[in-house]
Each structure stands twice: as C-alpha cells, then as structure tokens.
Design a protein around this motif. Structure first.
Motif, PDB file in Angstrom:
ATOM      1  N   SER A   1      -1.190  49.708  18.273  1.00  0.00           N
ATOM      2  CA  SER A   1      -1.870  50.995  18.350  1.00  0.00           C
ATOM      3  C   SER A   1      -2.473  51.209  19.740  1.00  0.00           C
ATOM      4  O   SER A   1      -2.378  52.294  20.313  1.00  0.00           O
ATOM      5  CB  SER A   1      -2.965  51.073  17.287  1.00  0.00           C
ATOM      6  N   PHE A   2      -3.068  50.162  20.310  1.00  0.00           N
ATOM      7  CA  PHE A   2      -3.701  50.248  21.616  1.00  0.00           C
ATOM      8  C   PHE A   2      -2.658  50.525  22.713  1.00  0.00           C
ATOM      9  O   PHE A   2      -2.858  51.367  23.578  1.00  0.00           O
ATOM     10  CB  PHE A   2      -4.449  48.950  21.921  1.00  0.00           C
ATOM     11  N   PHE A   3      -1.546  49.813  22.654  1.00  0.00           N
ATOM     12  CA  PHE A   3      -0.550  49.928  23.713  1.00  0.00           C
ATOM     13  C   PHE A   3       0.342  51.160  23.563  1.00  0.00           C
ATOM     14  O   PHE A   3       0.994  51.561  24.506  1.00  0.00           O
ATOM     15  CB  PHE A   3       0.283  48.645  23.810  1.00  0.00           C
ATOM     16  N   LYS A   4       0.370  51.785  22.400  1.00  0.00           N
ATOM     17  CA  LYS A   4       1.162  52.996  22.212  1.00  0.00           C
ATOM     18  C   LYS A   4       0.393  54.244  22.640  1.00  0.00           C
ATOM     19  O   LYS A   4       0.956  55.300  22.795  1.00  0.00           O
ATOM     20  CB  LYS A   4       1.591  53.134  20.748  1.00  0.00           C
TER      21      LYS A   4
ATOM     22  N   SER B   1      -4.188  42.245  13.515  1.00  0.00           N
ATOM     23  CA  SER B   1      -4.253  42.051  14.969  1.00  0.00           C
ATOM     24  C   SER B   1      -3.044  42.680  15.644  1.00  0.00           C
ATOM     25  O   SER B   1      -3.169  43.358  16.673  1.00  0.00           O
ATOM     26  CB  SER B   1      -4.306  40.562  15.313  1.00  0.00           C
ATOM     27  N   ARG B   2      -1.876  42.468  15.079  1.00  0.00           N
ATOM     28  CA  ARG B   2      -0.645  43.038  15.641  1.00  0.00           C
ATOM     29  C   ARG B   2      -0.690  44.559  15.601  1.00  0.00           C
ATOM     30  O   ARG B   2      -0.356  45.231  16.577  1.00  0.00           O
ATOM     31  CB  ARG B   2       0.574  42.528  14.875  1.00  0.00           C
ATOM     32  N   ASP B   3      -1.116  45.118  14.483  1.00  0.00           N
ATOM     33  CA  ASP B   3      -1.193  46.571  14.344  1.00  0.00           C
ATOM     34  C   ASP B   3      -2.198  47.173  15.326  1.00  0.00           C
ATOM     35  O   ASP B   3      -1.953  48.228  15.911  1.00  0.00           O
ATOM     36  CB  ASP B   3      -1.540  46.964  12.905  1.00  0.00           C
TER      37      ASP B   3
END
Length: 63
Positions: A59-62, A53-55
């Motif tokens: 990934s989404f926010f980067k 979930s964190r990854d």
C-alpha cells in the motif's frame, strides 16, 4: 508413596509428521493433537502478521 517415575523430568512431547501412531496410547495421541493445534494457531498468527506487513508495504509503495 511416589514412584521413581514421578521424580523424573517429563519427556518433551514431539511429533514427526507421518510417524507410526500404532504404539501411542489414547492419552499420548490426545497430547499430540493439542500440541499440533497450538502449533497451527501459532503458524496462522505468524502468517496473518506477515500478510499485514506485506499489505502495508504494498500500500505504501503503490501510493
């Protein structure tokens, strides 16, 4: 003929980290090992899900 102990509900196995093990039987120790192995697997699965979930969020926010 069943004994009185057979009719009683089994006490839930629990383990406290660091507790004295000298009074436990081999069977009790084996039960606790199984309990702790199951708990380790559950913790590892939860950690894996949280990492995923964190990854995904990272990934989404980067992007």
């Amino acid at each position: 003929m069943p004994t009185e102990d057979d009719d009683r509900p089994r006490k839930k196995i629990s383990h406290e980290i660091g507790q004295d093990l000298s009074l436990l039987s081999v069977e009790e120790l084996t039960e606790r090992i199984a309990l702790l192995k199951t708990e380790i697997a559950r913790l590892e699965e939860a950690a894996t899900k949280k990492r995923a979930s964190r990854d995904a969020a990272n990934s989404f926010f980067k992007s």
